[in-house]
Scaffold this motif. Structure first.
Motif, PDB file in Angstrom:
ATOM      1  N   SER A 163     -34.145   8.264 -15.778  1.00 59.60           N
ATOM      2  CA  SER A 163     -34.592   9.138 -16.863  1.00 59.60           C
ATOM      3  C   SER A 163     -36.087   9.427 -16.722  1.00 59.60           C
ATOM      4  O   SER A 163     -36.820   8.724 -16.031  1.00 59.60           O
ATOM      5  N   GLY A 164     -36.532  10.487 -17.383  1.00 59.44           N
ATOM      6  CA  GLY A 164     -37.936  10.872 -17.272  1.00 59.44           C
ATOM      7  C   GLY A 164     -38.217  11.553 -15.943  1.00 59.44           C
ATOM      8  O   GLY A 164     -37.329  12.147 -15.315  1.00 59.44           O
ATOM      9  N   ASN A 165     -39.459  11.448 -15.482  1.00 61.60           N
ATOM     10  CA  ASN A 165     -39.867  12.074 -14.222  1.00 61.60           C
ATOM     11  C   ASN A 165     -39.540  11.142 -13.064  1.00 61.60           C
ATOM     12  O   ASN A 165     -40.401  10.433 -12.539  1.00 61.60           O
ATOM     13  N   SER A 166     -38.286  11.145 -12.675  1.00 61.15           N
ATOM     14  CA  SER A 166     -37.793  10.218 -11.652  1.00 61.15           C
ATOM     15  C   SER A 166     -36.933  10.982 -10.663  1.00 61.15           C
ATOM     16  O   SER A 166     -36.106  11.814 -11.056  1.00 61.15           O
ATOM     17  N   GLY A 167     -37.123  10.672  -9.362  1.00 59.39           N
ATOM     18  CA  GLY A 167     -36.355  11.367  -8.341  1.00 59.39           C
ATOM     19  C   GLY A 167     -35.063  10.679  -7.961  1.00 59.39           C
ATOM     20  O   GLY A 167     -34.178  11.291  -7.373  1.00 59.39           O
ATOM     21  N   ALA A 168     -34.959   9.387  -8.256  1.00 62.09           N
ATOM     22  CA  ALA A 168     -33.772   8.615  -7.892  1.00 62.09           C
ATOM     23  C   ALA A 168     -33.728   7.373  -8.772  1.00 62.09           C
ATOM     24  O   ALA A 168     -34.755   6.959  -9.324  1.00 62.09           O
ATOM     25  N   PRO A 169     -32.559   6.752  -8.925  1.00 59.62           N
ATOM     26  CA  PRO A 169     -32.470   5.572  -9.790  1.00 59.62           C
ATOM     27  C   PRO A 169     -33.320   4.425  -9.257  1.00 59.62           C
ATOM     28  O   PRO A 169     -33.188   4.024  -8.100  1.00 59.62           O
TER      29      PRO A 169
END
Length: 210
Positions: A163-169
């Motif tokens: 969640s948020g500004n994230s490219g991958a878990p």
């Protein structure tokens, strides 16, 4: 003989009330500033024996990359699906934030390439006393703890997400002393992540055990 009793002009009463209110507000401001000064100036206590915020005995990749932020650490599991893996409290403390930082976006296990959000997404912040705190960002869903809740080291507080500004878990993790981010230490040893000028990764095994 009748005497005329004067009680003062109504405006004078209003003026007196306003002056009294100003004095009360001034005292409140002075008190708040004094309390804030004590909190800010109080030196931090000794570093807690922080553990990795993941399950006992598991080995995870920790690292950073250019532009990530000095002292910031990202956690990626070396085995299994990262989505939904447990996030644990690094040390005993009190939850001070459990909610949303920025906006969530729409990246989920079912839609991993969905639009990014802003900031940290679902996150948790824990006060460990002595002006030490930890932060846990990009959780999958609303945290499993609530503000004001006391948590024990190793207690689950959320699940890995994007969640948020994230490219991958992954889990974005920080340790703070006072108001400043500092190098993360785990099980009494420094992580080696101090700057984001170059990409850096390491493998660490969790001793966050019962």
């Amino acid at each position: 003989m009748l005497w005329t009793v004067t009680t003062g002009h109504p405006r004078s009463h209003r003026r007196a009330r306003r002056n009294g209110l100003r004095i009360v507000l001034s005292l409140a401001v002075v008190t708040a500033l004094a309390v804030a000064a004590v909190v800010v100036l109080r030196p931090p206590g000794p570093r807690p024996l922080f553990q990795l915020p993941v399950a006992c005995g598991e080995t995870w990749q920790v690292g950073t990359y250019p532009g990530h932020g000095d002292f910031d650490v990202d956690f990626f599991p070396l085995q299994g699906d990262p989505w939904g893996q447990p996030v644990l409290a690094s040390y005993d403390g009190t939850v001070t934030v459990a909610g949303i930082n920025g906006s969530l976006g729409a990246r989920t296990p079912e839609n991993p390439d969905g639009p990014r959000g802003r900031g940290g997404g679902y996150w948790v912040k824990i006060d460990h006393g002595g002006r030490w705190e930890t932060q846990y960002l990009h959780l999958l869903e609303p945290p499993l703890v609530a503000e004001g809740q006391r948590v024990a080291q190793g207690e689950q507080i959320g699940r890995i997400g994007s969640s948020g500004n994230s490219g991958a878990p992954h889990l974005h993790y920080e340790q703070r002393r006072g108001l400043q981010k500092v190098e993360t230490w785990f099980d009494g040893a420094p992580s080696g992540i101090t700057t984001d000028e170059v990409e850096y990764t390491a493998r660490l095994t969790s001793n966050n055990c019962p």
